[in-house]
Structures are given as C-alpha cells and as structure tokens.
Design a protein around this motif. Sequence first.
Motif, PDB file in Angstrom:
ATOM      1  N   LEU A  72      -5.485 -14.743   0.166  1.00  0.00           N
ATOM      2  CA  LEU A  72      -5.192 -13.318   0.300  1.00  0.00           C
ATOM      3  C   LEU A  72      -4.053 -13.173   1.283  1.00  0.00           C
ATOM      4  N   LEU A  73      -2.993 -12.492   0.874  1.00  0.00           N
ATOM      5  CA  LEU A  73      -1.886 -12.223   1.772  1.00  0.00           C
ATOM      6  C   LEU A  73      -1.528 -10.747   1.708  1.00  0.00           C
ATOM      7  N   THR A  74      -0.845 -10.280   2.738  1.00  0.00           N
ATOM      8  CA  THR A  74      -0.384  -8.893   2.775  1.00  0.00           C
ATOM      9  C   THR A  74       1.103  -8.877   3.060  1.00  0.00           C
ATOM     10  N   THR A  75       1.756  -7.772   2.696  1.00  0.00           N
ATOM     11  CA  THR A  75       3.195  -7.649   2.928  1.00  0.00           C
ATOM     12  C   THR A  75       3.559  -6.178   3.098  1.00  0.00           C
ATOM     13  N   SER A  76       4.556  -5.935   3.934  1.00  0.00           N
ATOM     14  CA  SER A  76       5.089  -4.590   4.118  1.00  0.00           C
ATOM     15  C   SER A  76       6.507  -4.693   4.637  1.00  0.00           C
ATOM     16  N   THR A  77       7.132  -3.550   4.903  1.00  0.00           N
ATOM     17  CA  THR A  77       8.545  -3.557   5.253  1.00  0.00           C
ATOM     18  C   THR A  77       8.879  -2.295   6.059  1.00  0.00           C
ATOM     19  N   CYS A  78      10.041  -2.279   6.673  1.00  0.00           N
ATOM     20  CA  CYS A  78      10.638  -1.083   7.258  1.00  0.00           C
ATOM     21  C   CYS A  78       9.763  -0.389   8.293  1.00  0.00           C
ATOM     22  N   GLN A  79       9.943  -0.784   9.554  1.00  0.00           N
ATOM     23  CA  GLN A  79       9.189  -0.149  10.623  1.00  0.00           C
ATOM     24  C   GLN A  79      10.127   0.214  11.777  1.00  0.00           C
ATOM     25  N   TYR A  80      10.166   1.468  12.131  1.00  0.00           N
ATOM     26  CA  TYR A  80      10.991   2.000  13.206  1.00  0.00           C
ATOM     27  C   TYR A  80      10.044   2.384  14.340  1.00  0.00           C
ATOM     28  N   ASP A 104      -4.881 -14.396   4.861  1.00  0.00           N
ATOM     29  CA  ASP A 104      -4.504 -15.745   5.286  1.00  0.00           C
ATOM     30  C   ASP A 104      -3.159 -15.731   5.989  1.00  0.00           C
ATOM     31  N   PHE A 105      -2.260 -14.848   5.553  1.00  0.00           N
ATOM     32  CA  PHE A 105      -0.972 -14.691   6.223  1.00  0.00           C
ATOM     33  C   PHE A 105      -0.329 -13.383   5.777  1.00  0.00           C
ATOM     34  N   PHE A 106       0.764 -13.041   6.447  1.00  0.00           N
ATOM     35  CA  PHE A 106       1.476 -11.787   6.232  1.00  0.00           C
ATOM     36  C   PHE A 106       2.961 -12.086   6.085  1.00  0.00           C
ATOM     37  N   VAL A 107       3.616 -11.435   5.137  1.00  0.00           N
ATOM     38  CA  VAL A 107       5.058 -11.577   4.945  1.00  0.00           C
ATOM     39  C   VAL A 107       5.717 -10.237   5.245  1.00  0.00           C
ATOM     40  N   HIS A 108       6.604 -10.229   6.245  1.00  0.00           N
ATOM     41  CA  HIS A 108       7.364  -9.014   6.534  1.00  0.00           C
ATOM     42  C   HIS A 108       8.726  -9.132   5.888  1.00  0.00           C
ATOM     43  N   THR A 109       9.034  -8.215   4.974  1.00  0.00           N
ATOM     44  CA  THR A 109      10.228  -8.345   4.138  1.00  0.00           C
ATOM     45  C   THR A 109      11.441  -7.597   4.681  1.00  0.00           C
ATOM     46  N   GLY A 110      11.584  -7.555   5.991  1.00  0.00           N
ATOM     47  CA  GLY A 110      12.820  -7.055   6.571  1.00  0.00           C
ATOM     48  C   GLY A 110      12.750  -5.669   7.171  1.00  0.00           C
ATOM     49  N   ASP A 111      13.763  -5.380   8.023  1.00  0.00           N
ATOM     50  CA  ASP A 111      13.811  -4.154   8.820  1.00  0.00           C
ATOM     51  C   ASP A 111      12.558  -4.053   9.689  1.00  0.00           C
ATOM     52  N   VAL A 150      -5.151 -14.099  -4.905  1.00  0.00           N
ATOM     53  CA  VAL A 150      -5.180 -15.125  -5.951  1.00  0.00           C
ATOM     54  C   VAL A 150      -6.520 -15.842  -5.869  1.00  0.00           C
ATOM     55  N   ASP A 151      -7.237 -15.914  -6.987  1.00  0.00           N
ATOM     56  CA  ASP A 151      -8.528 -16.614  -6.996  1.00  0.00           C
ATOM     57  C   ASP A 151      -8.891 -17.036  -8.409  1.00  0.00           C
TER      58      ASP A 151
END
Length: 487
Positions: free
Chosen positions: A183-191, A214-221, A459-460
């Motif tokens: 299990l992963l999470t992702t987000s973007t754009c934080q001011y 299990d981990f986190f992907v930050h996709t920029g900004d 994914v499982d």
Amino acid sequence: MNFNRRRSFVKKVLAGLVTFTLSPKVVTKAGPTTFNFNTKGPYFTNGFKVSEVGENQCMLWTRLCAQATPNPVRHERIEKVFRHPIDFDENQEVSKMDGAVAGVEGEARVIIKDKKGKTIFTSPWEKATSDNDFTVKIHVTGLKENNDYSIIWEAKELDEGKVTKEKGSFSTAPADSKAVPVLLTTSTCQYFWSFDDKNRGFHTYDSMAKLKPDFFVHTGDYLYYDKPGPLAKNMEKARHKWHAMNGWPSLRDFFKKVPIFMIKDDHDVLKDDAYRGKGPYGDLTFEEGIKLWYENVPIEDKPYRTLRWGKDLQLWMVEGREYRSRNDMEDGSEKSIWGKEQIDWFTKSVDASDATFKLLFTATPVVGPDRDGKKDNHANSNFRHEGDWLRQYLSEKKNLFVVNGDRHWQYVSKDLETGLMEFGSGPVSDFHVQGWDADDVRPEHQYLNLIGGFLSIQVDRKTGNPKISFIHRNVKGEILHEESFTG
C-alpha cells in the motif's frame, strides 16, 4: 532497487553534508514573535526522513535545530486560493518569520535495530555545519529484505554535552520473487500558507498515517519559492521554506513511520515553469535551487530511479527539470523534458521489467488534459513530439499506469488515442485547489473533482489474481473514487 549510482557527481554536490500584491478580505496585524531557542539542544525540530528504501538499504536525512519548536504562525490569511498571509513583511529578518527554525552546529548519528531489538547498524558521528544548513545524510546498507526496523537518531553539540534522541521505524522492500501486498500513497503541491491547521499543518498527512502505507511518493512542489510569506529570492529565504514546511507536526509524525520518495518540480527549484536559462528568481539561481534540493532530499544518486517492491509492483520516478530543453525551443525530435540519457535508462529498464504492474510517477502530466495556456509538460502542444512518442510507448506496456502531480485538482484520464490511463492525485490541501472548471468534463475524464487530498494505491492477491486499486481520497482520507485492474 536500482538507483543507477553515480556517486562521484552527487558527492561533489553534497560535499560536507552530514543538509505580489493582493487585495485581502480582512487585514489583521501580526502578533509578537515567540522564539524557542535553547542551548540544551540540538533538537530534531525539522524531523527526519527515510528514503530510497530497497531490499537491503535506505537513505536517512535530518537537520539539527537550535529551537525546540518552530516559530508560531502569527499572520492571518486572505480568503482566496493559496491563502497568502496578510501584512507579511517580506523584508523582516528570516529568524522572525512564521515557521522559522534556526539550525545549529553539532553531530548526529543513527542506530538501526531489527524487530528483536538487536542493533544491526550504527553510523559514525557526522558533523552538521552551516555550509549545508546543518543537515545530515546517512546511507544505510546491509539490511534484510522485507524486514521491519526501528531507527534511533542521536544528536549532540560539537563539544559533547547532552545527547538528544528521535525515534522512528520503517520496512524494507520484499524480493522481486515474492508476491507481497503493498500500500502506498501519493500527493503533490503543498504551500506552507495553504495549511489546514495552524498547529499541525495538513490534514492529508494525518489521514495517510491512519492507513499505515508502506511508503509515500511526493510528486513535486513540496514547497513554493515563488509564493509570498516570504518570496524566496535568495538562499536564506529559500532555506527557510524548507525549515517551515518540515517543521509542521503532521509531516514530522508521518515521516517517523513512513518512508518518502521525492520528485522535484519547478517550484522546488526556482519558480513557475523553471528550466536552465530561465532564471534567476531575484538573486536565487537555478543551480542554487538544485543544490538546495539535494541538501534537503534523502537521495545520493541520480534524481531518476526505479523501485521494485515484490513480484507485482515496480515504480519509475522520473526527473523533469534538470535535463529539459528550453520551453521556447521549437518542438521536434531534439526537444525533450527528460533528456536522452534518462529516456534510454527508462525504456531499457521498463522493457526488462517482469513486474505485474508498472507505475510511472512523474511531476507533470503525460495525458492531461491540461489548460491551453500551459507549456511545460507532455500534455501540452509545446512538447507534443515527445509526448506523442511517450504515450504510444507507455500504452504498449501491459498494466502500466501514469501517476502525476502538478495539477491542482483530482482526476483520472484515459488518452483518446492510445488508451493510456493517468491518475492525478490533486493537491495536499483544499485551499490549494484551482486551475480547472468543475463543469469542464472532457471525453478523457473518467473522474474529475476539484478537491484536495491524496491517492492511495493498493496491490494484492486477495482474490487469487494480482489486483491494483487506485483510490482517490479527500484530506480526511474518505474515499471519493476507485478504479481497479486485474493483472
């Protein structure tokens, strides 16, 4: 885990690391500044991060601080998108700004223990100095795949003294032969000023933490140099942006238990639509922006890399700022966002992968649709030649999906020409939503929502066959939309 190591370049970059006018609705004067300096530190006020986790290694980052808590948020905000601060003095001392965290010289080390409590790694004491903003990076090797580990950070002043500690945990990736759920999470754009809570920061991080990814992907900004409060037109103010963001308790608590993989975009480097040759931003140059990113991000190799997590999942995290052509260059075969070296690496590694599901994580859209006025991504006409090639190539790979950042709304799109699927997570906060009309639903859209939050990906093999689910959630973690596919 393939990080395409080329340490000689990065070691040079990281040498010594051990690091407009608006009409407000209401005007409220800022209160007095409260400082939290204490010579009994150093403190871990900016927390720590675990990153680049593979089967047997990880990268750790922290910053030593002279104050136990960040300066409090003193300013009120305008009731508009991005919530800029009211009456913010851009020329005040950085040390007095909201969210400021002073650094301090010292030494830090990390101790790693297995789930039985046995110490399996102890790093040397590493110096944190002003040259790299009192940051420390430590590369840990010799770990076992698919194992749980605890972390103990220790810090002290250069002349010995009291040792302060910070604790956390993480798990390593399973071998690519093992069908292990992920299990992963992702987000973007934080001011910084788009926070949900002036004490904790962003609800999204607390909501993600409840899912125990299990981990986190930050996709920029991850932050915005070119938004007020302050406008980061020099190194000191740019560094302050990192201190203030990393000082939010919601981020600190999340990163104690969840590894982060970071991808940079334009606002992390310099300003909107940044590329080499467009700068500077005030006194801040593009090269200085790159240096600051490596100073604050737990990475030691190329900014593009791939992560294998068991039998069923492989990720590719690509770089879209360091190698791109100028935006005003005529479109054609020579114009690129990724650059030849990265494209060669990407296509070879994707072609060689036997993972059931493949995810391309990119800071900017590949499918879109995007606004007509934008010119810096593969969904725009400005980079159509490379975009057409990329969409065709990706669509020919079975069970490959695109996950992107940058856009300030949530969406799922299916390319009308190739069928390629793209999932936009949307921004971290509802206060950051803008740029699209809710009624402008295009044929590509499978889902469109002008809201902040995050995307969780599961994914499982619960049904017997490998399955991947993309779930859009709001800032409270509530499910808004789900798409699932069977491998």
